[in-house]
Scaffold this active site. Structure first.
Site, mmCIF file in Angstrom:
data_model
loop_
_atom_site.group_PDB
_atom_site.id
_atom_site.type_symbol
_atom_site.label_atom_id
_atom_site.label_comp_id
_atom_site.label_asym_id
_atom_site.label_seq_id
_atom_site.Cartn_x
_atom_site.Cartn_y
_atom_site.Cartn_z
ATOM 1 N N ASP A 9 -12.197 3.402 13.340
ATOM 2 C CA ASP A 9 -11.031 3.271 12.468
ATOM 3 C C ASP A 9 -11.048 1.844 11.898
ATOM 4 O O ASP A 9 -10.603 0.904 12.560
ATOM 5 C CB ASP A 9 -9.747 3.547 13.246
ATOM 6 C CG ASP A 9 -8.522 3.362 12.355
ATOM 7 O OD1 ASP A 9 -7.393 3.608 12.840
ATOM 8 O OD2 ASP A 9 -8.676 2.952 11.186
ATOM 9 N N TYR A 47 -3.636 1.766 17.354
ATOM 10 C CA TYR A 47 -2.804 2.566 16.454
ATOM 11 C C TYR A 47 -3.684 3.056 15.318
ATOM 12 O O TYR A 47 -4.465 2.289 14.748
ATOM 13 C CB TYR A 47 -1.655 1.715 15.902
ATOM 14 C CG TYR A 47 -0.790 2.404 14.859
ATOM 15 C CD1 TYR A 47 -0.814 1.979 13.528
ATOM 16 C CD2 TYR A 47 0.050 3.456 15.188
ATOM 17 C CE1 TYR A 47 -0.014 2.588 12.568
ATOM 18 C CE2 TYR A 47 0.853 4.078 14.237
ATOM 19 C CZ TYR A 47 0.819 3.633 12.929
ATOM 20 O OH TYR A 47 1.604 4.247 11.974
ATOM 21 N N LYS A 82 -5.894 -0.130 3.303
ATOM 22 C CA LYS A 82 -5.550 -1.534 3.095
ATOM 23 C C LYS A 82 -6.387 -2.212 2.011
ATOM 24 O O LYS A 82 -6.180 -2.003 0.827
ATOM 25 C CB LYS A 82 -5.600 -2.281 4.436
ATOM 26 C CG LYS A 82 -4.573 -1.725 5.452
ATOM 27 C CD LYS A 82 -4.627 -2.448 6.761
ATOM 28 C CE LYS A 82 -3.814 -1.741 7.817
ATOM 29 N NZ LYS A 82 -2.366 -1.969 7.712
#
Ligand code: KE4
Length: 428
Positions: free
Chosen positions: A237, A142, A265
């Protein structure tokens, strides 16, 4: 009715599913989501006053633990000077310099307000740099909710993508090739056939979105080789793995240099923040220098930058990642000992400060093996641990996270609770 139930009922009146991000709705595990009111260190408290030891940590950002005093102080100090200017600030310069220092592949970097913006922008940059349209992603990975990335493997043998969400045009999804994570042969075959049409490969170097899946030895190296050979941009990623699995991210841990990387994050310390960056010859194609447009009202927001800088300073403490890795290993080893003591088919693994717990005997290597996990057993584990005061990810397809604030007492209490939970599962 509990306060959580009351809030959840009210929330569903004006918010789809009662949440602002789907996984929070507990639909994968069932039951009533917990509405948190406050958090400190390794603990969170819900609307009914119940405390939990937290193994989600806002899905990765809270690596220091919640409400770290130095992060809170930095946010309060900077916020008092003004929340947002829509103009450059010194903090952004300091953060860009620090990211370039900590991640050597980042010759240049652009800040965004989320990981989704970072991955969406990195893909547009790769397409602009190469002049090509096709991209490659891996099933189960994802990368945020950008249109080109909400794509699943097509039914055809050609691996052309099909939309994985309503609202994604077939013609766009077809430009995304969806391969199997850790399938080196399929990767090489696809590049042999279509390599010169591929703008970029985007990969989670350690996957955290189909639970935790680690790369097989050689998989990331093969990705690097085929991208170099065919002129495709390799995008790591690292929104989840960045500053989570090692100070230099997965690219440092595995010794692979991507062309572009994305972050989120941890670099925002809990505030809205993302970033993408890498090779200077690519990044200089970004507006205002070059033809690839990218922008954001709150990109590089001074309050988010302050939280990120405070966090990135503290994670550089000597031994920070060694301690985090040991604590996380103690957790997964304790959970596994408890499961095996009761003859239950659970497995687990950790990479740095993130971990996976699987309701299957062997650790999975790809999406098909993750899908073979016993979801009923996982969901019973999740709720039994929740009732004992331990908050694991509310989905069998998510990774868990440990913080520097989790101490040996937290781990011991978690393993002791798992002993009781697995004993109960074994009797039913
Ligand atoms: P955000 O747009 O949620 O900041 O980042 C998207 C993203 C990009 N890349 C990776 C590897 C990610 O893990 C994420 C977001 N991760 C999820 C956790 N599975 C966020 C939780 C959520 O969607 O609520």
């Amino acid at each position: 009715m509990s306060k959580n139930e009351e809030l959840f009922q009210r929330a569903q009146l004006h918010m789809p599913g009662g949440v602002n991000s789907p996984v929070r709705a507990f639909r994968s595990v069932g039951g009533v989501p917990r509405f948190f009111t406050r958090a400190s260190g390794s603990k969170v408290w819900d609307a009914d006053g119940q405390a939990y030891i937290d193994y989600v940590g806002s899905w990765g950002p809270m690596i220091l633990g919640h409400a770290h005093p130095q992060v809170i102080e930095a946010v309060q100090r900077v916020a008092a000077q003004g929340l947002s200017f829509g103009a450059p600030t010194e903090g952004e310069v300091v953060l860009a310099d620090l990211l370039a220092q900590l991640i050597p592949s980042l010759e240049m970097v652009r800040l965004t307000s989320s990981g989704t913006e970072a991955t969406m922008s990195a893909l547009r940059l790769a397409r602009g740099f190469t002049g090509r349209d096709r991209i490659v992603k891996f099933a189960g990975c994802y990368h945020g909710h950008g249109d080109s990335l909400l794509v699943k493997a097509g039914s055809g043998a050609l691996t052309f993508g099909e939309p994985d969400s309503a609202g994604i045009p077939d013609c766009l999804a077809a430009l995304t090739l969806v391969l199997d994570y850790n399938d080196t042969a399929q990767l090489q075959e696809t590049f042999a056939r279509l390599g010169d049409e591929i703008a970029a490969v985007i990969v989670e170097p350690v996957v955290g979105n189909m639970n935790l899946i680690a790369p097989d030895i050689g998989f990331l190296q093969t990705l690097r080789e085929v991208c170099t050979r065919h002129g495709a941009v390799l995008i790591f990623d690292e929104v989840m793995t960045g500053f989570r699995v090692a100070l230099g991210g997965a690219q440092a841990l595995y010794g692979i240099t991507p062309d572009l990387s994305t972050f989120g994050k941890v670099i925002g310390g809990g505030m809205p923040m993302g970033a993408f960056g890498g090779r200077r010859d690519m990044m200089q194609m970004l507006a205002p220098l070059g033809p690839v447009y990218q922008a954001g009202t709150l990109s590089g927001n001074p309050v988010a930058v302050a939280a990120g800088l405070a966090t990135l300073q503290l994670i550089q403490a000597p031994g920070f990642y060694e301690r985090l890795t040991v604590t996380t290993q103690q957790l997964v080893q304790g959970l596994m000992r408890a499961a095996k003591a009761h003859g239950l088919n659970f497995s687990a693994q950790a990479v740095g400060g993130m971990f996976g717990v699987y309701a299957r005997a062997e650790i999975p290597r790809n999406l098909a093996e993750v899908m073979a996990c016993d979801r009923t057993s996982f969901n019973r584990f999740f709720h039994a641990m929740l009732d004992e005061g331990f908050y694991f990810a509310p989905s069998a397809f998510e990774a868990g996270f440990v913080s520097a604030a989790h101490d040996i007492a937290d781990i011991g209490a978690t393993v002791a609770a798992a002993e009781r939970v697995f004993a109960g599962l074994a009797q039913t």
